[in-house]
Design a protein around this motif. Structure first.
Motif, PDB file in Angstrom:
ATOM      1  N   GLU A   5      89.580 -16.071 -96.342  1.00  0.00           N
ATOM      2  CA  GLU A   5      90.520 -15.027 -95.675  1.00  0.00           C
ATOM      3  C   GLU A   5      91.140 -15.857 -94.851  1.00  0.00           C
ATOM      4  O   GLU A   5      91.332 -16.832 -93.881  1.00  0.00           O
ATOM      5  CB  GLU A   5      89.420 -14.249 -94.702  1.00  0.00           C
ATOM      6  N   THR A  10      93.845 -10.693 -94.481  1.00  0.00           N
ATOM      7  CA  THR A  10      94.165 -10.515 -95.810  1.00  0.00           C
ATOM      8  C   THR A  10      93.104 -12.201 -96.951  1.00  0.00           C
ATOM      9  O   THR A  10      93.425 -12.781 -96.365  1.00  0.00           O
ATOM     10  CB  THR A  10      95.795 -10.718 -96.591  1.00  0.00           C
ATOM     11  N   GLY A  49      95.438 -10.266-101.308  1.00  0.00           N
ATOM     12  CA  GLY A  49      94.895  -8.757-101.187  1.00  0.00           C
ATOM     13  C   GLY A  49      94.676  -7.999-102.515  1.00  0.00           C
ATOM     14  O   GLY A  49      94.196  -8.499-103.333  1.00  0.00           O
TER      15      GLY A  49
END
Length: 225
Positions: A5, A10, A49
């Motif tokens: 992360e 994202t 993402g």
């Protein structure tokens, strides 16, 4: 594949670096203009993402804190968590080599907030400044400058000053008090991974300060100065 992360929140999926990336990172022309790191990030970012196979634009649109975080994680998954650095003492009367080991799992990561633009009142002139974060696009523009400076690094983040477009003249005319305050505010809101490395010379005791990614041992273990 490895999933992390980013400081912006994202999710990113990365693959290990290969010999192709090492070739990029040893190409002096590509290093000078910043294209080496950009291409490495592009090559090794499998997903960003919801974006599968991110483009170079996607990589350049990333905030600088996210980009550096990815570079650190690529180093970890490709070469291990620890980096052994050989730091040369800046004292010209000493110049001793100091070996420092950095575990990248210990690096502090500050997440980004939701805001992407910030307003700051300069303490001296009382002018209102709007600015944003540094990202890959701005980094590329800075790398293209013949003589990048503190002013250009600040100017490229400015959106406007009292509603007017920022300019080099406005930055040069700004008082040191206002410039210092603005620089501190930019640092205050910045996020990402802190790669600062500090130690004391074992020979003379002088303070040594650098950044992990600036040292050869970060991406090239075993390299000596």
């Amino acid at each position: 594949m490895h999933i992390f992360e980013l400081p912006s929140g994202t999710e990113v999926e990365l693959r290990e670096m290969t010999g192709a990336e090492e070739e990029l990172l040893t190409n002096q022309r590509l290093i000078r203009n910043g294209d080496a790191v950009n291409q490495v990030l592009r090559n090794c970012t499998v997903r960003l993402g919801e974006i599968e196979e991110p483009s170079m634009k996607d990589v350049l649109d990333l905030l600088s804190g996210d980009r550096l975080f990815i570079l650190v994680k690529l180093r970890q998954i490709s070469l291990g968590d620890e980096a052994e650095l050989e730091l040369l003492c800046p004292n010209t009367a000493c110049r001793a080599a100091n070996i420092v080991t950095v575990n990248m799992d210990d690096l502090e990561v500050t997440p980004y907030g939701e805001e992407r633009e910030f307003t700051f009142d300069l303490p001296g002139s009382k002018r209102k400044v709007r600015f944003g974060y540094l990202d890959g696009q701005k980094e590329k523009r800075l790398a293209a400058l013949k003589e990048p400076s503190i002013s250009s690094a600040m100017l490229i983040r400015l959106i406007d000053i009292d509603g007017a477009a920022p300019s080099k003249k406005l930055m040069n005319d700004m008082s040191l008090r206002d410039r210092s305050a603005l620089r501190q505010e930019m640092l205050r809101v910045d996020a990402g991974v802190d790669t600062t490395v500090e130690t004391e010379c074992e020979t003379c005791g002088i303070r040594i300060r650098t950044r992990l990614e600036a040292e050869p041992g970060f991406l090239f273990p075993g390299v000596r100065l």
